[in-house]
Motif scaffolding. Sequence first.
Motif, short mmCIF file in Angstrom:
data_model
loop_
_atom_site.label_atom_id
_atom_site.label_comp_id
_atom_site.label_asym_id
_atom_site.label_seq_id
_atom_site.Cartn_x
_atom_site.Cartn_y
_atom_site.Cartn_z
N ASP A 191 56.84 36.49 39.92
CA ASP A 191 56.74 37.51 40.97
C ASP A 191 58.12 37.91 41.47
OD1 ASP A 191 53.91 37.89 41.16
OD2 ASP A 191 53.78 35.93 42.11
N ASP A 215 50.31 32.08 33.30
CA ASP A 215 49.02 32.56 33.77
C ASP A 215 48.53 33.79 33.01
OD1 ASP A 215 50.52 34.69 34.75
OD2 ASP A 215 50.24 34.18 36.86
N TYR A 236 52.55 46.19 31.10
CA TYR A 236 52.18 45.01 31.88
C TYR A 236 50.82 44.51 31.43
CZ TYR A 236 50.86 42.24 36.00
OH TYR A 236 50.46 41.25 36.84
N SER A 237 50.74 43.20 31.17
CA SER A 237 49.48 42.57 30.78
C SER A 237 49.17 41.43 31.73
CB SER A 237 49.57 42.04 29.35
OG SER A 237 48.41 41.33 28.99
N GLU A 238 47.89 41.25 32.02
CA GLU A 238 47.44 40.11 32.83
C GLU A 238 46.57 39.17 32.02
OE1 GLU A 238 45.58 41.83 36.29
OE2 GLU A 238 47.48 41.73 37.42
N ASP A 239 46.40 39.45 30.72
CA ASP A 239 45.50 38.65 29.90
C ASP A 239 46.18 38.13 28.63
OD1 ASP A 239 45.67 40.99 28.42
OD2 ASP A 239 43.63 41.65 28.89
N ARG A 252 50.38 36.68 32.45
CA ARG A 252 51.10 37.92 32.75
C ARG A 252 52.29 38.10 31.81
NH1 ARG A 252 52.44 37.79 38.94
NH2 ARG A 252 52.58 35.54 38.49
#
Length: 367
Positions: free
Chosen positions: A110, A27, A46-49, A29
């Motif tokens: 998670d 996704d 931390y990356s979410e993209d 992350r």
Amino acid sequence: MKFTPVLLSEQRFGSGHYPYNGTQCPDGRIIVSVGPRPGEKPYWLYSEDGGLSFEKKEGLARAAHAPFIRLKNGKYFSIGFDNAVFRSILNPSQEKIPFMLAIHKAESFDDIMNGNVNTHFSNVDIPSLSQGFGDSNNRFAGCAQTGLIELSNGDILAMMYGQFKEDRTLCPWLKEHGPYDFYLYRTWCIISHDGGESFEFLSTVADCNAYPIKDVNGEGYCETDCIEIENGHIVAVLRTGGHEIYSPLYIAHSHDYGKTWEAPYEICDWGVLPRIIKMSDGTLVISSGHIHTMLLFSEDNGKTWSEPCILEECDGKWGESCSGYNFITESRPGELTIVFDDPKEGIAEKDSFPRRVYIRRYAIKKA
């Protein structure tokens, strides 16, 4: 073909080093652990993209330090670095040295972030394993964790390094500067046929008895990363240099899922802990450092490699050089994000801990 990295963006995160352990989620992350300066708490990037941008995170679970791979079933898998029992062995010259491998499993990304990880141990029968020294006068008996992949046939392969009893080539540099007896490393691989519940010895990838390295003052074959590029065809990239000695990175190929290996050959004059990935167009990329932070490229399944593309020059002695321990990912097709450290700003500030952490994103141009 010539490869040219074109800088698209840069982020700076202050003091830190060894930003190499990363875990990725489909996704987008990504979590990358960073070694802190002495006396400070560790932190993560931390990356979410998918690596286009990162933020600094603190206080995550210990599990977030480990590099997990995502298996085809969607679960996450990692192994420990050290032999879990070697400190308990009172007679290092005994005939059989056991290797107890820590195996970590998580149901989701998670769960890794929150520390919900299950650990068990597997006794791996490694023939002729010996206790020896690392390059910092540290005793150990085998190292794992680098070069962990799930193969196309469902097996899980892991690279290891250390010394076997027949490895008796001394490193003169460490004999003089340690001073202690350091025998040059070999790299071997272990394999699991049961989804990572247990592992067994598979083969030696490279050793200095069969394939002497360029400079005997190096460390031998170690810190290997690997990738399967076609069914059964594994490309492994191996470090041999260390401390103040620059000995080449080597490549070795297997065409039978790691059971046998072709002779290793040199691809670059220096490098530590090389990381290898495959871009969306099929190009293989290696990131490494220790002198200069750099990239290497291959368009023929790892047979031949480009000249090093220098991302950041840094030719200092250890401690005043980059660690060379990097994280790399393809953040978009044709774009690479690399997390690395470099000391030049800290040296200019006369900081006793000079390394600073950077994240750069490059478009890779071919001509």
